[in-house]
Design an enzyme around this catalytic site. Structure first.
Site, PDB file in Angstrom:
ATOM      1  N   PHE A 127     -21.809   0.291   5.391  1.00 46.07           N
ATOM      2  CA  PHE A 127     -20.494  -0.307   5.228  1.00 46.07           C
ATOM      3  C   PHE A 127     -20.361  -1.496   6.162  1.00 46.07           C
ATOM      4  CE2 PHE A 127     -16.448   0.265   3.237  1.00 46.07           C
ATOM      5  CZ  PHE A 127     -16.700   1.223   2.286  1.00 46.07           C
ATOM      6  N   GLN A 247      -3.842  -6.023   8.472  1.00 51.44           N
ATOM      7  CA  GLN A 247      -5.069  -6.417   7.773  1.00 51.44           C
ATOM      8  C   GLN A 247      -4.813  -6.742   6.302  1.00 51.44           C
ATOM      9  OE1 GLN A 247      -8.465  -3.508   7.078  1.00 51.44           O
ATOM     10  NE2 GLN A 247      -9.451  -4.932   8.476  1.00 51.44           N
ATOM     11  N   HIS A 249      -6.803  -7.500   2.712  1.00 52.88           N
ATOM     12  CA  HIS A 249      -8.074  -7.464   2.006  1.00 52.88           C
ATOM     13  C   HIS A 249      -8.141  -8.715   1.150  1.00 52.88           C
ATOM     14  CE1 HIS A 249     -11.389  -6.063  -0.405  1.00 52.88           C
ATOM     15  NE2 HIS A 249     -11.552  -5.072   0.441  1.00 52.88           N
ATOM     16  N   ARG A 293     -14.396 -10.643   5.887  1.00 50.88           N
ATOM     17  CA  ARG A 293     -13.121 -10.445   5.189  1.00 50.88           C
ATOM     18  C   ARG A 293     -12.017 -11.425   5.562  1.00 50.88           C
ATOM     19  NH1 ARG A 293     -11.218  -4.096   4.985  1.00 50.88           N
ATOM     20  NH2 ARG A 293     -12.874  -3.407   3.604  1.00 50.88           N
ATOM     21  N   HIS A 363      -3.226  -4.553   3.327  1.00 55.38           N
ATOM     22  CA  HIS A 363      -4.047  -3.360   3.165  1.00 55.38           C
ATOM     23  C   HIS A 363      -3.813  -2.298   4.224  1.00 55.38           C
ATOM     24  CE1 HIS A 363      -7.280  -0.978   1.670  1.00 55.38           C
ATOM     25  NE2 HIS A 363      -8.043  -1.147   2.725  1.00 55.38           N
TER      26      HIS A 363
HETATM   27  C1  LIG Z   1      -6.785   1.543  -1.867  1.00 57.27           C
HETATM   28  C2  LIG Z   1      -7.104   1.992  -0.478  1.00 57.27           C
HETATM   29  C3  LIG Z   1      -8.379   2.405  -0.158  1.00 57.27           C
HETATM   30  C4  LIG Z   1      -8.676   2.837   1.127  1.00 57.27           C
HETATM   31  N1  LIG Z   1      -9.955   3.238   1.392  1.00 57.27           N
HETATM   32  C5  LIG Z   1     -10.257   3.642   2.640  1.00 57.27           C
HETATM   33  C6  LIG Z   1     -11.602   4.061   2.939  1.00 57.27           C
HETATM   34  O1  LIG Z   1     -12.482   4.088   2.077  1.00 57.27           O
HETATM   35  N2  LIG Z   1     -11.882   4.449   4.202  1.00 57.27           N
HETATM   36  C7  LIG Z   1     -10.931   4.444   5.194  1.00 57.27           C
HETATM   37  O2  LIG Z   1     -11.256   4.806   6.315  1.00 57.27           O
HETATM   38  N3  LIG Z   1      -9.648   4.068   4.919  1.00 57.27           N
HETATM   39  C8  LIG Z   1      -9.286   3.674   3.677  1.00 57.27           C
HETATM   40  N4  LIG Z   1      -7.998   3.281   3.426  1.00 57.27           N
HETATM   41  C9  LIG Z   1      -6.944   3.455   4.449  1.00 57.27           C
HETATM   42  C10 LIG Z   1      -6.470   4.910   4.493  1.00 57.27           C
HETATM   43  O3  LIG Z   1      -6.418   5.427   3.198  1.00 57.27           O
HETATM   44  C11 LIG Z   1      -5.082   5.095   5.113  1.00 57.27           C
HETATM   45  O4  LIG Z   1      -5.001   4.399   6.301  1.00 57.27           O
HETATM   46  C12 LIG Z   1      -4.808   6.566   5.404  1.00 57.27           C
HETATM   47  O5  LIG Z   1      -4.938   7.306   4.215  1.00 57.27           O
HETATM   48  C13 LIG Z   1      -3.440   6.847   6.009  1.00 57.27           C
HETATM   49  O6  LIG Z   1      -3.282   8.264   6.151  1.00 57.27           O
HETATM   50  P1  LIG Z   1      -2.015   8.935   6.839  1.00 57.27           P
HETATM   51  O7  LIG Z   1      -2.263  10.409   6.850  1.00 57.27           O
HETATM   52  O8  LIG Z   1      -1.736   8.277   8.116  1.00 57.27           O
HETATM   53  O9  LIG Z   1      -0.810   8.596   5.883  1.00 57.27           O
HETATM   54  P2  LIG Z   1      -0.497   8.912   4.315  1.00 57.27           P
HETATM   55  O10 LIG Z   1      -1.629   9.513   3.585  1.00 57.27           O
HETATM   56  O11 LIG Z   1       0.108   7.658   3.791  1.00 57.27           O
HETATM   57  O12 LIG Z   1       0.597  10.007   4.438  1.00 57.27           O
HETATM   58  C14 LIG Z   1       1.905   9.745   4.895  1.00 57.27           C
HETATM   59  C15 LIG Z   1       2.772  10.931   4.579  1.00 57.27           C
HETATM   60  O13 LIG Z   1       4.032  10.784   5.207  1.00 57.27           O
HETATM   61  C16 LIG Z   1       5.066  10.975   4.267  1.00 57.27           C
HETATM   62  N5  LIG Z   1       6.251  10.247   4.742  1.00 57.27           N
HETATM   63  C17 LIG Z   1       6.389   8.927   4.976  1.00 57.27           C
HETATM   64  N6  LIG Z   1       7.619   8.649   5.432  1.00 57.27           N
HETATM   65  C18 LIG Z   1       8.270   9.827   5.496  1.00 57.27           C
HETATM   66  C19 LIG Z   1       9.586  10.221   5.872  1.00 57.27           C
HETATM   67  N7  LIG Z   1      10.488   9.326   6.283  1.00 57.27           N
HETATM   68  N8  LIG Z   1       9.928  11.527   5.786  1.00 57.27           N
HETATM   69  C20 LIG Z   1       9.040  12.461   5.354  1.00 57.27           C
HETATM   70  N9  LIG Z   1       7.771  12.136   4.990  1.00 57.27           N
HETATM   71  C21 LIG Z   1       7.409  10.844   5.061  1.00 57.27           C
HETATM   72  C22 LIG Z   1       4.468  10.520   2.973  1.00 57.27           C
HETATM   73  O14 LIG Z   1       5.164  11.044   1.876  1.00 57.27           O
HETATM   74  C23 LIG Z   1       3.052  11.089   3.101  1.00 57.27           C
HETATM   75  O15 LIG Z   1       3.034  12.444   2.784  1.00 57.27           O
HETATM   76  C24 LIG Z   1      -7.682   2.843   2.127  1.00 57.27           C
HETATM   77  C25 LIG Z   1      -6.393   2.430   1.812  1.00 57.27           C
HETATM   78  C26 LIG Z   1      -6.114   1.991   0.531  1.00 57.27           C
HETATM   79  C27 LIG Z   1      -4.716   1.531   0.237  1.00 57.27           C
END
Ligand SMILES: Cc1cc2nc3c(=O)[nH]c(=O)nc-3n(C[C@H](O)[C@H](O)[C@H](O)COP(=O)(O)OP(=O)(O)OC[C@H]3O[C@@H](n4cnc5c(N)ncnc54)[C@H](O)[C@@H]3O)c2cc1C
Ligand code: SF4
Ligand code: FES
Lengths: 599, 239
Positions: A127, A247, A249, A293, A363
């Site tokens: 990667f 960031q 993309h 990027r 992103h």
């Molecule tokens: C298309 C795409 C591809 C990606 N691919 C990669 C990859 O290959 N490798 C990598 O390392 N990263 C990748 N990323 C980044 C990564 O996916 C995210 O940074 C990561 O999933 C965030 O996880 P999280 O648990 O912090 O939040 P999330 O999975 O966004 O979860 C947040 C949670 O909080 C809840 N929430 C939010 N606000 C409130 C509120 N006020 N009250 C109650 N609940 C709330 C939401 O409903 C959700 O359940 C990618 C991102 C995208 C967009």
């Protein structure tokens, strides 16, 4: 009506998690595994935990296999430090890189369907930015589940929490943190289905609310990523760290914003402007399309700004084209079938025959709620707030500094999720009393009453769209003092106009319009901190690029701490960058000084 | 090439405050590559802020936006206006929530109720086996994984459940069955008995009428009916 804005019920638990994405669930699973019978509540905005944003992550997660003779955690630490443009905190980098493989095994043993090599072992792939021997050559470091790694993590950790008796509150939104005497006692939540506010009191509260992508018009982020966690923290008088580190993309598919993988450029795709000119040669004569990027994103943005972009009446989003027509059928079918199918499905284009519209797409947000390496939330003086934790994209323990490497985000979710859980377990065990009724909730009722009672002719939808366009035009890939000052003025005006946006439907149950109004305030607050912090930072670092100050400056070797007590009145503080690997003076410590980010 | 369409959306609405159901018609001018979620948002922004609908990822990965369009369950975030006009041969679309759980408001259903069926089959490893390889992980050959990997791709959008002709009050549903089948075939699962009981109990696969409607509508292209058939034949037991 206002009678409905009172607290309908109070519930108690040991641990409250705001969010049910990857970070939240990994953390919850660990707590329940170690303390069976603990009461753990997880809130999510979406209709079910599985619908959280983490389910869409594709590429993989980086982790050094201790049995790999070619790789070592120190290389991963170096890549992360360099990638961060020397702004990550080295204690956190060390912690995460060293515990990565253990967490891969946790997922594997609990049923994640990782892709396998012929012997049945975990497959690995390379990667961007991940190298061996301090940049010598690229390295096989990312494990993955086909192109749905995030889904694998979600399914696995959701299953574990379910198995061990977590309580989910779906479509339930945290609207105010309960803080008293520098301690957090839980939150007020809005149960969207019932249209009721409840108070949740907890010994420990963990914010895991994910990203803020909806601040920008074109984003790869899901619909619910409206920066709620950051807004809640700001409203509680606490700071946000490094919000300016956003960031982009380079190739989001116009208009849905869906990510078109970097593979398109590595197989020979050519970026072209309105006049069909291949323009990358003007920006990176040697590397052209294969430049890093941020550089490619800036090149595309320059073409658009100088009037050489394309505007399609279908969505009115200026863009450029990526030309894949000259590639062989073999390449289309074998090497880029996934992304080709995205173009087919979402913009009805055939990559073999048509020019494909792309533009930089918001992103990932590197900044967030400042925490120490245990996920404990800190205030502007770096003092811990008792019982309050943050983890995942909304948090900034600062693993990514000013630029995140691909595959490092979902690694952070599972490693920090577990580490934060350990800290929370200590607190829950050591804390005999639960927070009492003196944690009240002081602001939510007035706030929601104002939304419900507003009169005027403004529209929430129109204001949100204007804000997102402003941010995309003025505070995105390129930033200047002029553009950001304009954005800040615009945000002030939008914030004021929003008070005159009435709701059509005033019933609370399932009222999406009400939620949109509340989210608009959060988005505006996050947008304001991004803009003000970016204006303050008169240099370019990682993903933060200023036309008027294009070079990284040692004078800005610190994290920004942004507080905002009244809308627009932003105070900027600083947090020192942790350089413990450098200071330890061990082997290779010189690699962890302020080095150039050249690839 | 035509670039805009004059679309009529006839949306089944429900207001919980008045316990009232009705069909409301909206006319929208739509660009050819707008998705149905974009149309809903456009209606919210320009005509009616009260119209309520569900979505999250908006690119076919989370299963939040499923609705019935002219009777067919599908993902609203994947349906482009141009393709909808071509495949349904009309510019008028009747949109309803999926009939798999109680409606909360307009197009939003009670997902908790729908998911209760998935939770029942225990979508996790009940009793993990000890890892087989020396480095602490299991060794699973790609061929072995290949047999069930398609079933792991399900995003629980419930489109298949909505299309299924079996009686919803008894059958656990195609997607819940897939979740159970995955873990029966997963060599890391030590508890096969309980799993097989779930699959073959009175709410299990024998409720399936083999109509193949599930396979026909699955937006992820999973051959759901194939897994049902394998289960019926008893061809899913491994390890
Ligand atoms: C298309 C795409 C591809 C990606 N691919 C990669 C990859 O290959 N490798 C990598 O390392 N990263 C990748 N990323 C980044 C990564 O996916 C995210 O940074 C990561 O999933 C965030 O996880 P999280 O648990 O912090 O939040 P999330 O999975 O966004 O979860 C947040 C949670 O909080 C809840 N929430 C939010 N606000 C409130 C509120 N006020 N009250 C109650 N609940 C709330 C939401 O409903 C959700 O359940 C990618 C991102 C995208 C967009
Ligand atoms: S099997 Fe297909 S149609 Fe059924 S829930 Fe899963 S993804 Fe949706
Ligand atoms: S919104 Fe995620 S599948 Fe449609």
């Amino acid at each position: 009506m206002n009678g409905d804005l009172k607290i309908h019920a109070t519930v108690h638990c040991d641990v409250l998690i705001i969010g049910a994405g990857g970070a939240a669930l990994r953390c919850g699973a660990e707590i329940l595994e170690k303390v069976p019978g603990a009461s753990v509540y997880a809130l999510t905005k979406v209709s079910h935990p599985q619908k959280s944003h983490t389910s869409t992550a594709q590429g993989g997660l980086a982790a050094v296999d201790p049995k790999d003779p070619l790789d070592a955690p120190i290389y991963h630490m170096f890549d992360t430090w360099k990638g961060s443009d020397c702004t990550a905190d080295q204690n956190v980098v060390k912690l995460i890189c060293e515990s990565a493989w253990e967490q891969i095994l946790w997922l594997e043993n609990r049923g994640m369907h990782f892709s396998r090599d012929r012997e049945g072992r975990l497959s690995k792939r390379t990667f961007g930015g991940h190298t061996r021997n301090f940049g010598e050559s690229s390295v096989y470091r990312a494990v993955f589940e086909a192109d749905r790694t995030g889904k694998g993590i979600m399914d696995t950790s959701w299953g574990e929490t379910l198995k061990r008796g977590i309580t989910f509150f779906n479509q339930c939104i945290a609207v105010e943190l309960l803080l008293k005497d520098r301690r957090c006692g839980g939150c007020i939540a809005f149960q969207q289905k019932e249209g009721q506010f409840i108070r949740i009191l907890a010994k420990a509260t963990i914010i895991a609310s994910g990203g803020s992508g909806q601040v920008f018009r074109v984003t790869t982020n899901c619909r619910q990523n409206t920066g709620d966690g950051l807004a809640l923290v700001l409203q509680a008088g606490l700071p946000i760290m490094d919000p300016e580190a956003v960031q982009f993309h380079p190739t989001g598919i116009v208009g849905p914003g869906i990510l078109a993988s970097e593979t398109l450029r590595s197989v020979g795709g050519i970026l072209r402007n309105r006049d069909l000119e291949p323009f990358m040669v003007n920006y990176a004569p040697k590397m052209k399309e294969l430049a890093p990027r941020d550089l490619v994103a800036r090149a595309i943005e320059s073409e658009i700004r100088e009037g050489r972009g394309i505007v399609n009446p279908d969505h009115n989003i200026p863009h450029v084209w990526i030309d894949l027509r000259h590639l062989s059928d073999e390449v289309h079918e074998k090497q880029i079938p996934e992304v080709s199918s995205f173009f087919k499905r979402y913009v009805n284009l055939d990559t073999k025959k048509d020019l494909c519209p792309v533009r930089p797409s918001n992103h990932y947000h590197m900044g967030g709620i400042p925490t120490n390496q245990y996920g404990e939330v800190e205030d502007a003086n770096q003092q811990v707030i008792g019982g309050l934790y943050a983890v995942g994209e909304c948090a900034a323990a600062s693993f990514h500094g000013f630029n995140r490497l691909g595959t490092n985000s979902i690694l952070e979710l599972i490693t920090m999720g577990k580490l934060v859980a350990e800290r929370v377990i200590d607190r829950v065990k050591g804390e005999p009393t639960r927070p009492d009724d003196s944690f009240r909730g002081d602001y939510f009722a007035a706030r929601f009453a104002a939304y419900v009672q507003a009169v005027g002719s403004e529209s929430v939808g129109a204001l949100r769209n204007t804000m997102r366009t402003t941010m995309t035009e003025k505070v995105s890939v390129f930033r200047t003092e002029k553009s950001m000052t304009e954005a800040i003025e615009q945000l002030l005006e939008l914030h004021e106009r929003a008070t005159r946006a009435p709701l059509t439907g005033r019933g609370l149950a399932g009222n999406q319009e009400l939620l949109n109004r509340w989210e608009l305030d959060n988005l505006l607050q996050v947008a304001m901190t991004i803009s003000q912090a970016a204006l303050h930072r008169k240099e370019s670092r990682g993903a933060h690029f200023r036309d008027d100050y294009p070079v990284r400056q040692d004078a800005f070797n610190y994290h920004t701490l942004t507080s905002m007590n009244t809308f627009g009145a932003v105070e900027i503080g600083r947090r020192e960058i942790d350089m413990s690997l450098f200071k330890a003076g061990g082997p290779h410590h010189e690699k962890f000084g302020y080095i150039e980010r050249k690839y | 090439m035509k670039t805009t369409y004059d679309i009529e959306l006839r949306i089944r609405r429900y207001d919980p405050d008045q316990d009232r159901t009705w069909v409301q018609s909206y006319r929208v001018e739509a660009g050819r590559i707008m998705r149905f979620v974009d149309l809903f948002r456009k209606i919210n922004d320009e005509q009616d802020a009260t119209l309520t609908w569900g979505s999250s990822c908006e690119h076919g990965q989370c299963g939040s936006c499923s609705v019935r369009v002219n009777g067919k369950p599908l993902l609203a975030c994947e349906l482009l206006v141009e393709n909808a006009v071509a495949s349904f041969k009309t510019t008028t679309f009747f949109i309803e929530p999926l009939p798999v759980a109680k409606v909360i408001r307009d197009l939003v259903i009670d997902t908790d109720q729908a998911y209760a069926r998935v939770d029942q089959v225990k979508p996790y490893i009940i009793t993990p086996k000890q890892p087989t390889a020396q480095n602490g992980a299991h060794q699973i050959s790609p061929d072995e994984l290949e047999r069930y990997v398609d079933a792991t791709r399900c995003i629980n959008c419930f489109s298949c459940a909505a299309a299924c002709i079996s009686d919803h009050s008894t059958f656990l549903g195609p997607n819940a069955m897939l979740a159970a089948i995955v873990r029966v075939m997963d060599p890391r699962e030590g508890e096969k008995r309980q799993r097989l009981d779930t699959i073959y109990n009175e709410n299990g696969v024998y409720r399936c009428h083999s109509s193949q409607a599930c396979t026909f509508v699955c937006p992820k292209g999973i051959d759901v009916a194939h897994f049902m058939a394998m289960a019926k034949q008893g061809a899913i037991t491994v390890g």
